[in-house]
Design an enzyme around this catalytic site. Structure first.
Site, PDB file in Angstrom:
ATOM      1  N   GLY A  66       0.838  -1.196   0.000  1.00 44.86           N
ATOM      2  CA  GLY A  66       0.000   0.000   0.000  1.00 44.86           C
ATOM      3  C   GLY A  66       0.875   1.248   0.000  1.00 44.86           C
ATOM      4  O   GLY A  66       1.563   1.527   0.979  1.00 44.86           O
ATOM      5  N   ALA A  67       0.870   1.968  -1.134  1.00 46.44           N
ATOM      6  CA  ALA A  67       1.710   3.162  -1.271  1.00 46.44           C
ATOM      7  C   ALA A  67       0.850   4.412  -1.210  1.00 46.44           C
ATOM      8  O   ALA A  67       0.914   5.281  -2.075  1.00 46.44           O
ATOM      9  CB  ALA A  67       2.477   3.103  -2.590  1.00 46.44           C
ATOM     10  N   TYR A  86      -1.401   7.430   1.457  1.00 48.57           N
ATOM     11  CA  TYR A  86      -1.087   8.546   2.351  1.00 48.57           C
ATOM     12  C   TYR A  86      -0.384   8.085   3.623  1.00 48.57           C
ATOM     13  O   TYR A  86       0.355   8.839   4.244  1.00 48.57           O
ATOM     14  CB  TYR A  86      -2.371   9.305   2.705  1.00 48.57           C
ATOM     15  N   VAL A  87      -0.627   6.839   4.025  1.00 53.43           N
ATOM     16  CA  VAL A  87       0.019   6.329   5.231  1.00 53.43           C
ATOM     17  C   VAL A  87       1.327   5.613   4.866  1.00 53.43           C
ATOM     18  O   VAL A  87       2.404   5.963   5.353  1.00 53.43           O
ATOM     19  CB  VAL A  87      -0.928   5.373   5.996  1.00 53.43           C
ATOM     20  N   GLU A 135      -1.055   4.317  12.888  1.00 50.06           N
ATOM     21  CA  GLU A 135      -0.427   5.563  12.471  1.00 50.06           C
ATOM     22  C   GLU A 135      -1.126   6.741  13.116  1.00 50.06           C
ATOM     23  O   GLU A 135      -2.337   6.845  13.082  1.00 50.06           O
ATOM     24  CB  GLU A 135      -0.530   5.658  10.941  1.00 50.06           C
ATOM     25  N   LYS A 159      -6.191   3.474  18.591  1.00 44.40           N
ATOM     26  CA  LYS A 159      -6.187   4.261  17.357  1.00 44.40           C
ATOM     27  C   LYS A 159      -7.597   4.794  17.071  1.00 44.40           C
ATOM     28  O   LYS A 159      -7.787   5.978  16.799  1.00 44.40           O
ATOM     29  CB  LYS A 159      -5.679   3.397  16.210  1.00 44.40           C
ATOM     30  N   GLY A 198     -16.740  21.829   9.237  1.00 41.32           N
ATOM     31  CA  GLY A 198     -16.904  20.393   9.519  1.00 41.32           C
ATOM     32  C   GLY A 198     -15.613  19.646   9.284  1.00 41.32           C
ATOM     33  O   GLY A 198     -14.851  20.000   8.387  1.00 41.32           O
ATOM     34  N   PHE A 199     -15.367  18.634  10.096  1.00 43.36           N
ATOM     35  CA  PHE A 199     -14.134  17.874   9.881  1.00 43.36           C
ATOM     36  C   PHE A 199     -14.295  16.931   8.701  1.00 43.36           C
ATOM     37  O   PHE A 199     -15.397  16.513   8.360  1.00 43.36           O
ATOM     38  CB  PHE A 199     -13.702  17.118  11.147  1.00 43.36           C
ATOM     39  N   CYS A 210     -10.014   9.496   8.134  1.00 47.13           N
ATOM     40  CA  CYS A 210     -10.040   8.754   9.401  1.00 47.13           C
ATOM     41  C   CYS A 210     -11.226   9.039  10.304  1.00 47.13           C
ATOM     42  O   CYS A 210     -11.879   8.106  10.772  1.00 47.13           O
ATOM     43  CB  CYS A 210      -8.769   9.055  10.188  1.00 47.13           C
TER      44      CYS A 210
HETATM   45  C1  UDX Z   1      -6.238  12.484  11.893  1.00 54.20           C
HETATM   46  C2  UDX Z   1      -5.488  12.417  13.232  1.00 54.20           C
HETATM   47  O1  UDX Z   1      -5.152  13.746  13.656  1.00 54.20           O
HETATM   48  C3  UDX Z   1      -4.247  11.567  13.089  1.00 54.20           C
HETATM   49  O2  UDX Z   1      -3.598  11.446  14.351  1.00 54.20           O
HETATM   50  C4  UDX Z   1      -4.657  10.193  12.577  1.00 54.20           C
HETATM   51  O3  UDX Z   1      -3.557   9.369  12.397  1.00 54.20           O
HETATM   52  C5  UDX Z   1      -5.421  10.316  11.273  1.00 54.20           C
HETATM   53  O4  UDX Z   1      -6.535  11.176  11.448  1.00 54.20           O
HETATM   54  P1  UDX Z   1      -5.969  13.869   9.635  1.00 54.20           P
HETATM   55  O5  UDX Z   1      -7.253  13.242   9.220  1.00 54.20           O
HETATM   56  O6  UDX Z   1      -4.833  13.865   8.679  1.00 54.20           O
HETATM   57  O7  UDX Z   1      -5.411  13.157  10.962  1.00 54.20           O
HETATM   58  O8  UDX Z   1      -6.240  15.390   9.984  1.00 54.20           O
HETATM   59  P2  UDX Z   1      -6.547  16.260  11.295  1.00 54.20           P
HETATM   60  O9  UDX Z   1      -5.518  17.301  11.400  1.00 54.20           O
HETATM   61  O10 UDX Z   1      -6.783  15.433  12.491  1.00 54.20           O
HETATM   62  O11 UDX Z   1      -7.896  16.992  10.867  1.00 54.20           O
HETATM   63  C6  UDX Z   1      -9.099  16.280  10.640  1.00 54.20           C
HETATM   64  C7  UDX Z   1     -10.212  17.240  10.264  1.00 54.20           C
HETATM   65  O12 UDX Z   1     -10.616  18.034  11.380  1.00 54.20           O
HETATM   66  C8  UDX Z   1      -9.828  18.230   9.165  1.00 54.20           C
HETATM   67  O13 UDX Z   1     -10.895  18.385   8.254  1.00 54.20           O
HETATM   68  C9  UDX Z   1      -9.583  19.509   9.924  1.00 54.20           C
HETATM   69  O14 UDX Z   1      -9.773  20.653   9.140  1.00 54.20           O
HETATM   70  C10 UDX Z   1     -10.623  19.391  11.028  1.00 54.20           C
HETATM   71  N1  UDX Z   1     -10.291  20.191  12.218  1.00 54.20           N
HETATM   72  C11 UDX Z   1      -9.176  19.901  12.953  1.00 54.20           C
HETATM   73  C12 UDX Z   1     -11.119  21.232  12.587  1.00 54.20           C
HETATM   74  O15 UDX Z   1     -12.122  21.502  11.928  1.00 54.20           O
HETATM   75  N2  UDX Z   1     -10.823  21.950  13.707  1.00 54.20           N
HETATM   76  C13 UDX Z   1      -9.716  21.698  14.473  1.00 54.20           C
HETATM   77  O16 UDX Z   1      -9.515  22.394  15.482  1.00 54.20           O
HETATM   78  C14 UDX Z   1      -8.876  20.635  14.071  1.00 54.20           C
HETATM   79  P1  ADP Z   2      -4.271   5.366   3.341  1.00 59.45           P
HETATM   80  O1  ADP Z   2      -4.706   6.781   3.579  1.00 59.45           O
HETATM   81  O2  ADP Z   2      -4.774   4.424   4.398  1.00 59.45           O
HETATM   82  O3  ADP Z   2      -2.806   5.229   3.101  1.00 59.45           O
HETATM   83  P2  ADP Z   2      -4.748   5.036   0.470  1.00 59.45           P
HETATM   84  O4  ADP Z   2      -6.029   4.741  -0.238  1.00 59.45           O
HETATM   85  O5  ADP Z   2      -4.061   6.344   0.214  1.00 59.45           O
HETATM   86  O6  ADP Z   2      -5.061   4.859   2.027  1.00 59.45           O
HETATM   87  O7  ADP Z   2      -3.673   3.884   0.171  1.00 59.45           O
HETATM   88  C1  ADP Z   2      -3.936   2.534   0.170  1.00 59.45           C
HETATM   89  C2  ADP Z   2      -3.197   1.890  -1.017  1.00 59.45           C
HETATM   90  O8  ADP Z   2      -3.266   0.463  -0.869  1.00 59.45           O
HETATM   91  C3  ADP Z   2      -3.780   2.198  -2.395  1.00 59.45           C
HETATM   92  O9  ADP Z   2      -2.792   2.823  -3.197  1.00 59.45           O
HETATM   93  C4  ADP Z   2      -4.193   0.802  -2.970  1.00 59.45           C
HETATM   94  O10 ADP Z   2      -3.951   0.678  -4.355  1.00 59.45           O
HETATM   95  C5  ADP Z   2      -3.281  -0.128  -2.179  1.00 59.45           C
HETATM   96  N1  ADP Z   2      -3.774  -1.522  -2.098  1.00 59.45           N
HETATM   97  C6  ADP Z   2      -5.009  -1.967  -1.751  1.00 59.45           C
HETATM   98  N2  ADP Z   2      -5.067  -3.310  -1.769  1.00 59.45           N
HETATM   99  C7  ADP Z   2      -3.835  -3.762  -2.154  1.00 59.45           C
HETATM  100  C8  ADP Z   2      -3.246  -5.056  -2.351  1.00 59.45           C
HETATM  101  N3  ADP Z   2      -3.948  -6.188  -2.155  1.00 59.45           N
HETATM  102  N4  ADP Z   2      -1.953  -5.118  -2.744  1.00 59.45           N
HETATM  103  C9  ADP Z   2      -1.229  -3.992  -2.931  1.00 59.45           C
HETATM  104  N5  ADP Z   2      -1.725  -2.736  -2.749  1.00 59.45           N
HETATM  105  C10 ADP Z   2      -3.005  -2.607  -2.362  1.00 59.45           C
END
Ligand code: UDX
Ligand code: ADP
Length: 466
Positions: free
Chosen positions: A10-11, A13-14, A162, A221, A272-273, A277
């Protein structure tokens, strides 16, 4: 046991940023990041690292330093599994869109496919690390599949969720508040846990690496995100109360956040958030609570989502009401499409829902976001299925210039807090707009005194008309 070769499935965002950091910090470990999506892998391998598929401040530089040395991106999943001592599973786990648990439970089909593939291919013992956010007790299912399908090799399962936030991924990975590693409470489990502790110890102070059992790690988490989202929904609930009482939510947030027991972070009122996640994890928590018969617990957490949906709708409704109860045929410019600044991720972005509401009222939308592509905006709207692809393209334009996007608009809505919006030439924008020129700030980021002086009619979330 010392890890020499890591594979990450999985390449996204995480997986992408996390593996880049591990490679950068652990020169003696080979890191192979694999994905079935060829286009995504090709982008990670683009000779110009500015074209990598994920926008994160500082990431492109880090990829440039490590790629081709000990960091590799490829579609050769089987080979990477074979070579690895440790395999991270970082595939997506979206909310289910079908069957039992539809709209709530996490869809684990990608995880299961990975497990089956690992089991089929592996000929040596592996440590499997759950990196994706998973419902509590997923490790149990994973272990069953691995042990029953595999060819006699041993699999040890760890949970290493994460906590990086998008937009600040590189610094979060470099200086994490904590790293959490859940393992099985057996001798083998403890050894596997130690192997991953040793990887992180290359740059994270030991006291910040927490070890727990697998279930605590999985549940932590989900609940960390639920607590964060709850704060946003709490302040957003107050934002509506502020608007009718002439209190200013930013002032209230500053006052309550100064109490060290409450703290000042995550108290920014917004439209809105969003993100991949918060909603998914809370829905998951609600579903799990319900499945154990804990209905009050489920209802308690579900309210966080209800409040968030209300906030998005209420903002969109305010735009329509202010524009004399009709936006049909009016040009409205949305500034920002990403779910927050400094990312090109749009998953669950409030902008999508505000746009959908306005389109249902027949508005004509023009979108400007510094990092989101036209293709992505259309794909987000098409995915909703509210109207045909043709209609989305007829009613929505995506432009690369903010000035062109606001030219002759009736109204502007700020939906993402990108820094560059603060430094636009607002005098010129006002001159180019139809009058009265309305501005709706869903992030409370602009200087409203200055905008008022120019002549804008402003509405600010948590403050009301000003
Ligand atoms: C979140 C968690 O922070 C992170 O620890 C986890 O691993 C993944 O989920 P992320 O979704 O990247 O990270 O963004 P985050 O900064 O948490 O913001 C989430 C949403 O809440 C965004 O839409 C942001 O704009 C909103 N937000 C955040 C607010 O509206 N107000 C705030 O004060 C903070
Ligand atoms: P996250 O934010 O959790 O990292 P993404 O959707 O950005 O989620 O990344 C997940 C990645 O995992 C995608 O690029 C997708 O193509 C890849 N993926 C899903 N299933 C498989 C699999 N069976 N083998 C390899 N890659 C996979």
């Amino acid at each position: 046991m010392s890890i020499k070769n890591i594979c990450c499935i999985g390449a996204g965002y995480v997986g992408g940023p996390t593996m880049t950091m591990i490679a950068a910090q652990c020169a003696d470990i080979i890191v192979n990041v694999v994905d079935i999506n060829e286009k995504r892998i090709a982008a990670w391998n683009d000779s110009n690292t500015d074209n990598i598929p994920i926008y994160e401040p500082g990431l492109s530089e880090l990829v440039k330093k490590t790629r081709g040395k000990n960091l590799f991106f490829s579609t050769e999943v089987d080979q990477a599994i074979q070579d690895a001592d440790m395999i991270f599973i970082s595939v997506n786990t979206p909310t289910k869109t079908y069957g039992v648990g539809k709209g709530m439970a996490a869809d684990l089909k990608y995880i299961e496919l990975c497990a089956r593939q690992i089991a089929a291919v592996a000929t040596t013992d592996k440590i499997i690390v759950e990196k994706s956010t998973l419902p509590v007790r997923t490790a149990e299912a994973l272990k069953r599949i691995l042990d029953n399908t595999g060819n006699g090799v041993n699999f040890d399962i760890l949970s290493n969720p994460e906590f990086l936030a998008e937009g600040t991924a590189v610094s979060d990975l470099l200086n994490p508040d904590r790293v959490l590693i859940g393992g099985e409470e057996t001798d083998r489990g403890r050894l596997a846990q130690q192997a991953l502790v040793d990887v992180y110890s290359n740059w994270v102070p030991k006291e910040q690496i927490l070890t727990t059992n697998v279930w605590s790690s999985e549940l932590s988490k989900l609940t960390a995100n639920a607590f964060l989202a709850q704060r946003v929904s709490s302040i957003n609930a107050l934002s509506e109360l502020c608007e009718v009482t002439e209190a200013d939510v930013n002032e209230v947030a500053r006052a309550i956040g100064a109490d060290s027991r409450i703290g000042s972070k995550f108290l920014k009122a917004s439209v809105g958030f969003g993100g991949s996640c918060f909603q998914k994890d809370i829905l998951n928590l609600v579903y799990i609570s319900k499945s154990y018969g804990l209905h009050e617990v489920a209802d308690y957490w579900e309210q966080v989502i209800i409040m968030n949906d209300h906030q998005k709708r209420r903002f969109a409704r305010k735009i329509v009401q202010t524009l004399f109860n009709t936006v049909s045929g009016k040009k409205i410019t949305l500034l920002g499409w990403a779910f927050k600044k400094d990312t090109n991720d749009t998953r669950e972005s409030a902008a999508i829902y505000v746009a959908d509401y306005l389109l249902s009222e027949q508005a004509e939308l023009v979108i400007y976001d510094p990092k989101v592509t036209e293709e992505q905006v259309y794909s987000d709207l098409d995915y909703l299925g509210t109207r045909s692809e043709g209609e989305n393209r007829r009613l929505v334009k995506v432009l690369n210039s903010p000035y062109e996007a606001m030219d002759k608009a009736h109204a502007i809505a700020v939906l993402t807090e990108w820094d560059e919006f603060k430094t636009l030439n607002w005098n010129d924008i006002f001159d180019s707009m139809l009058k009265p020129a309305f501005l709706f700030d869903g992030r409370s980021v602009l200087d409203h005194k200055k905008l008022n002086a120019i002549g804008f009619d402003n509405y600010v979330i948590g403050k009301g008309p000003c």
